[in-house]
Design a protein around this motif. Structure first.
Motif, PDB file in Angstrom:
ATOM      1  N   GLU A 236     -25.461  39.171 -95.099  1.00  0.00           N
ATOM      2  CA  GLU A 236     -26.739  39.773 -94.708  1.00  0.00           C
ATOM      3  C   GLU A 236     -26.847  41.188 -95.278  1.00  0.00           C
ATOM      4  O   GLU A 236     -27.870  41.565 -95.862  1.00  0.00           O
ATOM      5  CB  GLU A 236     -26.872  39.822 -93.189  1.00  0.00           C
ATOM      6  CG  GLU A 236     -26.886  38.484 -92.490  1.00  0.00           C
ATOM      7  CD  GLU A 236     -26.800  38.660 -90.988  1.00  0.00           C
ATOM      8  OE1 GLU A 236     -27.570  39.469 -90.427  1.00  0.00           O
ATOM      9  OE2 GLU A 236     -25.934  38.010 -90.363  1.00  0.00           O
ATOM     10  N   ALA A 237     -25.788  41.963 -95.075  1.00  0.00           N
ATOM     11  CA  ALA A 237     -25.798  43.342 -95.575  1.00  0.00           C
ATOM     12  C   ALA A 237     -25.917  43.375 -97.095  1.00  0.00           C
ATOM     13  O   ALA A 237     -26.634  44.213 -97.648  1.00  0.00           O
ATOM     14  CB  ALA A 237     -24.531  44.068 -95.116  1.00  0.00           C
ATOM     15  N   SER A 259     -29.213  33.339 -94.749  1.00  0.00           N
ATOM     16  CA  SER A 259     -30.440  33.755 -95.427  1.00  0.00           C
ATOM     17  C   SER A 259     -31.346  34.563 -94.502  1.00  0.00           C
ATOM     18  O   SER A 259     -32.386  35.053 -94.932  1.00  0.00           O
ATOM     19  CB  SER A 259     -31.207  32.528 -95.942  1.00  0.00           C
ATOM     20  OG  SER A 259     -31.515  31.650 -94.869  1.00  0.00           O
ATOM     21  N   ARG A 260     -30.914  34.704 -93.258  1.00  0.00           N
ATOM     22  CA  ARG A 260     -31.694  35.414 -92.252  1.00  0.00           C
ATOM     23  C   ARG A 260     -30.875  36.546 -91.647  1.00  0.00           C
ATOM     24  O   ARG A 260     -29.639  36.509 -91.645  1.00  0.00           O
ATOM     25  CB  ARG A 260     -32.121  34.476 -91.118  1.00  0.00           C
ATOM     26  CG  ARG A 260     -32.875  33.234 -91.542  1.00  0.00           C
ATOM     27  CD  ARG A 260     -33.250  32.392 -90.335  1.00  0.00           C
ATOM     28  NE  ARG A 260     -34.136  33.103 -89.435  1.00  0.00           N
ATOM     29  CZ  ARG A 260     -35.449  33.153 -89.573  1.00  0.00           C
ATOM     30  NH1 ARG A 260     -36.036  32.529 -90.573  1.00  0.00           N
ATOM     31  NH2 ARG A 260     -36.186  33.824 -88.709  1.00  0.00           N
ATOM     32  N   ASN A 270     -29.572  44.395 -82.157  1.00  0.00           N
ATOM     33  CA  ASN A 270     -29.846  44.516 -83.583  1.00  0.00           C
ATOM     34  C   ASN A 270     -28.558  44.712 -84.365  1.00  0.00           C
ATOM     35  O   ASN A 270     -27.731  45.553 -84.017  1.00  0.00           O
ATOM     36  CB  ASN A 270     -30.776  45.704 -83.840  1.00  0.00           C
ATOM     37  CG  ASN A 270     -32.126  45.529 -83.162  1.00  0.00           C
ATOM     38  OD1 ASN A 270     -32.793  44.528 -83.373  1.00  0.00           O
ATOM     39  ND2 ASN A 270     -32.503  46.488 -82.331  1.00  0.00           N
ATOM     40  N   ALA A 271     -28.414  43.936 -85.421  1.00  0.00           N
ATOM     41  CA  ALA A 271     -27.220  44.065 -86.260  1.00  0.00           C
ATOM     42  C   ALA A 271     -27.334  45.259 -87.199  1.00  0.00           C
ATOM     43  O   ALA A 271     -26.379  46.020 -87.370  1.00  0.00           O
ATOM     44  CB  ALA A 271     -27.002  42.783 -87.057  1.00  0.00           C
ATOM     45  N   PRO A 280     -35.699  43.673 -88.872  1.00  0.00           N
ATOM     46  CA  PRO A 280     -36.188  42.499 -88.126  1.00  0.00           C
ATOM     47  C   PRO A 280     -35.308  41.271 -88.337  1.00  0.00           C
ATOM     48  O   PRO A 280     -34.765  41.055 -89.426  1.00  0.00           O
ATOM     49  CB  PRO A 280     -37.590  42.280 -88.704  1.00  0.00           C
ATOM     50  CG  PRO A 280     -37.989  43.603 -89.267  1.00  0.00           C
ATOM     51  CD  PRO A 280     -36.727  44.231 -89.775  1.00  0.00           C
ATOM     52  N   GLN A 281     -35.185  40.476 -87.287  1.00  0.00           N
ATOM     53  CA  GLN A 281     -34.376  39.257 -87.349  1.00  0.00           C
ATOM     54  C   GLN A 281     -35.219  38.126 -87.920  1.00  0.00           C
ATOM     55  O   GLN A 281     -35.643  37.198 -87.229  1.00  0.00           O
ATOM     56  CB  GLN A 281     -33.825  38.945 -85.959  1.00  0.00           C
ATOM     57  CG  GLN A 281     -32.845  39.996 -85.467  1.00  0.00           C
ATOM     58  CD  GLN A 281     -32.419  39.800 -84.033  1.00  0.00           C
ATOM     59  OE1 GLN A 281     -32.571  38.722 -83.462  1.00  0.00           O
ATOM     60  NE2 GLN A 281     -31.874  40.848 -83.433  1.00  0.00           N
ATOM     61  N   ASN A 282     -35.432  38.225 -89.227  1.00  0.00           N
ATOM     62  CA  ASN A 282     -36.274  37.285 -89.961  1.00  0.00           C
ATOM     63  C   ASN A 282     -35.543  36.816 -91.204  1.00  0.00           C
ATOM     64  O   ASN A 282     -34.431  37.269 -91.504  1.00  0.00           O
ATOM     65  CB  ASN A 282     -37.595  37.952 -90.379  1.00  0.00           C
ATOM     66  CG  ASN A 282     -38.447  38.350 -89.196  1.00  0.00           C
ATOM     67  OD1 ASN A 282     -38.463  37.663 -88.186  1.00  0.00           O
ATOM     68  ND2 ASN A 282     -39.141  39.472 -89.324  1.00  0.00           N
TER      69      ASN A 282
END
Length: 388
Positions: A236-237, A259-260, A270-271, A280-282
């Motif tokens: 993600e990062a 992918s999210r 929140n990460a 946003p968690q999208n």
């Protein structure tokens, strides 16, 4: 007699082992052993029948029995097992490369219980001249381990490497190997290290950007080609960094990706943050990438749906990019432990150090080993083909 084409080689490089001067079609057992950081001796073995010339070539011979079962010239290394306990729960761990730049594997041949020959392989983490430096929050504004090629080496792409929910500085071995291949590499910690959060929660993307700039400033780094390698939650990062800092990050490799953006670990929330706001968690947008992308997953990932994420990433790039290449590799039978470098045995069930809880990764030791053996050359090719 045991012949080895390269008795001393990088730990991610295969070697060609042959046993000669045997009785034609005679049976032998080839053993391997290596000592882990805790002093335990890990071992593997395989029984072979010699050919008519009295030769067993491990690169082409299928074992009749043993700790591995398919033709695999490096099977005696990747199938080593601890002296006790379930091997599925254990990973072979040598000393860190800054403490010991190499480790040894002893190869022994026996027949009818009698020793015929032995040979020692030296597996190298850091080539002579590779330097490592500890980075601290107080002095460098990031925490990690920086590995640099020998002084005077030509400039190469720099690699920023980081793991996932295990936290800590988890990619030291990869960093040492990549620096030995010529790529300046920073193994970065972003939580569960002194001075940083204890969990994956509200981690600023700016922290990763600071690390990338530090890496770009090294004399052996080509600052126009910084590559982010992220594993699991670190994927993600890596994707967010490539999207939000396209002038800084110019290529991305993601292992067992998402992918999210998903919630923080292990307590939710929140990460990641960017410019002081929660990310946003999208679905992660990939509109602004400025370089190629390689995605690697196993189709038996038990931790999360990384194959679906890898395909989603590919679909996004198919739809919006025609300038930069991308590749998706999904290996059959492999689990969340699909990466990184090959030829060492690793667990398929682990205790996550962040939570202390057991985590099933999926796959099998053999399938994961095969995936790493196939996947790591793609990563090295990805770096080699990045212009520099």
């Amino acid at each position: 007699m045991i012949t080895v084409d390269r008795p001393v080689a990088l730990a991610d490089e295969p070697v060609h082992i042959r046993v000669t001067h045997l009785a034609p079609q005679g049976r032998i057992v080839v053993h391997s052993s290596a000592t882990a950081y805790d002093g335990q001796a890990w071992k593997a073995k395989a029984t072979f029948a010699a050919d008519e010339d009295g030769v067993v070539d491990l690169t082409t011979s299928r074992p009749e029995s043993g700790t591995y079962h398919n033709v695999d010239g490096m099977g005696l290394l990747s199938s080593m097992r601890p002296p006790s306990g379930d091997p599925n729960l254990a990973s072979f761990a040598p000393l860190y490369p800054d403490l010991a730049p190499s480790f040894n594997v002893r190869i022994t041949v026996t027949a009818h219980g009698r020793s015929l020959a032995d040979r020692t392989l030296t597996r190298v983490w850091a080539k002579p001249g590779v330097r490592s430096t500890d980075l601290s929050l107080a002095h460098d504004k990031v925490v990690g381990k920086l590995f640099l090629p020998p002084p005077g080496a030509p400039r190469h792409p720099g690699v920023l490497a980081f793991g996932g929910s295990e936290g800590g500085i988890s990619m030291k071995f990869e960093a040492a190997l990549l620096a030995s291949h010529g790529y300046p590499t920073l193994a970065l910690g972003y939580f569960r290290v002194p001075g940083l959060p204890t969990t994956l929660h509200d981690i600023p993307l700016e922290y990763f950007a600071t690390a990338a700039r530090l890496l770009a400033a090294q004399p052996s780094t080509d600052p126009a080609h910084i590559i982010a390698i992220g594993y699991s939650r670190g994927s993600e990062a890596a994707l967010l960094l490539a999207e939000d800092y396209p002038q800084l990050v110019h290529g991305t490799v993601v292992y067992s990706p998402s992918s999210r953006v998903i919630p923080g670990f292990p307590h939710g929330g929140n990460a990641w943050t960017y410019q002081g706001q929660p990310v946003p968690q999208n679905l992660i947008s990939l509109d602004h990438l400025s370089g190629p992308l390689l995605s690697i997953a196993g189709d038996d990932d038990a931790l999360w749906a990384s194959p679906a994420s890898a395909r989603q990433i590919a679909a996004q790039l198919d739809a919006i990019h025609d300038r930069y290449p991308h590749q998706t590799l999904i290996y059959p039978g492999a689990g969340h432990g699909v990466g990184t470098f090959p030829y060492l045995p690793r667990a398929i069930s682990v205790i996550n150090p962040t939570t202390g809880q057991k985590t099933e990764l999926g796959g099998t030791r053999a399938s994961d080993a095969a995936a790493r053996q196939k996947g790591w050359p793609h990563v090295l090719s990805f770096l080699a083909n990045t212009p520099h």
